[in-house]
Structures are given as structure tokens and as C-alpha cells.
Design a protein around this motif. Sequence first.
Motif: not given
Length: 361
Positions: A209-210, A230, A234
Motif C-alpha cells: 500500500t502507498g 498505489a 507505480q
Amino acid sequence: MLPYMEADRRCLLDIEARILDLERSISTLRTEQARVQERLNSYTYPILTLPNEITLEIFLRFLPIYPKSPPLIGLHSPTCLAQVCRQWKELVLTTPELWRAIGLRGKIPYKQRREISAVWIARSGACPLSIDIELPPSYRSLPEMCIEALAHQARWEHLKLNVPLSAFPVFNAPMPLLQSLDLDINSLDSSGGEIEFNGLSLLRRVVATGLAVSKVTLPWGQLTSLSLYADARQCLSVLRQAPNLVHCHLDLWTSGIFDSDQVEQDIALPRLEVLVLDNAYGLSMLGVLNSLVIPALRELELEEDSLGENPISSLQSFIAKSGCRLERMDITRVGGGKGDANSYHLAFPSIPIFLDGVVVS
């Protein structure tokens, strides 16, 4: 003899007689008490007559299914089972499988969590471990409660980290048993370098995540299951390195629409069978979908709004390009949607289609 002395003697004799009667009653009660206690002591509760193998299976089903970790204390913790009786306590404390999933999270004070985790790791023996570490965004370094777990990272089989990037642990040793990795490294502070892992020969499943997506270096090529939350670019960058995926879930966010003319080249995922595309922001995912070639795809799940003005045409183009034979297509719509059920049925007569969970027939 004074009259009152005679009366006292008669009273004393009466008291002694009453005491004697009470003592006989107490003796009778004590005899009955002993008989009852003897019967209770000779009674064996049926569950305690079960073979240890069956009792242990019950214990394992009482706890959350591995690799999910039980609470460190209270109900659904192995410590709860150890408090029932002496026989259970001995069995629980000598069964490493009951202590192999350790969750370093929750409202328990950090010092207590550190002490409990050390006990659990010791009781887990040589079992592979499932480790779940959660820290608030304000942390700038790894607390001591995690040090004991880090010392046993060669035994980690499943790892879940929800920590600030600035407090992310350094993994200098290989993790030869690690099969699944769940990273959530969103933070109030984006400082910190690249995240590297060593010796992940068995890693097959990743959830990231992120910040984890752009910061982490993993053997993407050996993964069979991948979930990413994301930015679209990415995600595509990772997918180019993951040709062996069988299951993929992309939850996309981005600052703008990711158009098809921004795609550098197609991404081939020859083994992918299940693809789920989520988009909480209602942005177009045509660029992502059009960049993928997935010939083995069996199940596709996405949102209609992400397919542009003509979702049926977009899906037809994707299926034709990939050459896949879908066995199920789940489409979530907002409001009335752009295409009615009949249009989907006519466009894809051989594919079971579910609109908002309802089958189109």
C-alpha cells in the motif's frame, strides 16, 4: 449453696449438652462432605478424556485461522485456554503451534507487549512464525517490543507490517521461509531510504500500500498473488516485473486520468487468471486495462465508470486483444449505469456477467 450457683450449674450442663449435639452434627456433615468430595474427585469431565490430538485440534480451531494472529490476552488467546484447568494448561504451554502467530498491535502498553511477545516466541519452539506489527505514524524508530521478533526473522513465514517509513526495520538477514508479505507504509513523514529484503526464495504473495510500492525492492518475478494500492504508473511498473502472477488486485489512485496514449508498451501476464480493478476516485482505468495482455484470464472484476463512455466496447477490445476466454465478469455500477443488462448479455453471450452482484440472464 447460693441459689444462683445452682441455676448456673444447670445452665452449664445444658450448654454442654447442646455443644455435644452440635459436634455430632458437624461430624456427620464432615463425613458427608468427604463422601461428596470423593465422588467429585473421581469424576472425569468427558472433554478431558479426549486424546490430546483431538483436544489440540479443538484449540487450533478456537484460535483465529493461521496466519491471522490471536489477541495477546483475553478471549481467543491461547492464554485463555491455559487458565481453564491444569491439564489444559500443561497441554497449551507445550504446544508450539498455538503460539506461532504473534500480533504486536492493539492497546496493550508497549512494555507489556514486548514481554508477552518474548514469552510467545519462546513457547513457539521451532515453528514458522506469523508476525503482525503495527505502529502509529508518529513513530520515528522501531520500539524495543519488535527487537525480539526481529531476532527470529529466519523463522518468519508470514509478515504484516503497518509502520511509518521512518521506523521501518532493517532486514540484514535472509528470510528463507517467508511466503506472504503485507506492507502498509503510509506515513506522516515520507523520509527514509529504499526498503530491501534478502533471501525471499519462497515469497509468493504480496500486499503493498502507498509508499511501499515505490520504496520497496522485491523479487516480483516469483510472485503468484499481488495486491497493490498505489498510483497507476507505480502499479504498471511492478506488473512489468511480475509475469508469473495468477491473481492480481489493483486498487488505483492517481492525480489524473491515466490515458492509453501514455502507455509505453503492452504488459504480458501469461499466467494471470483473476484480475480485480478498484478505483475509489472514479477515474478512468482504460490506460491500465489497454496496456495489459492476459490470455489466461478467467475472472475479471471492475467498475463500469472506469471504462469510459462506452464500457461494453472497451471490454470487447480488451478481450479481443488478450484472446482470453472469460468465465466470469463482475461489473459494479454507480446509479443507473451506462449499459443495461440486456446490452451486456447480447455483447457477451458466453460469459456469465454479474452487474452489482446480480447475474445477467
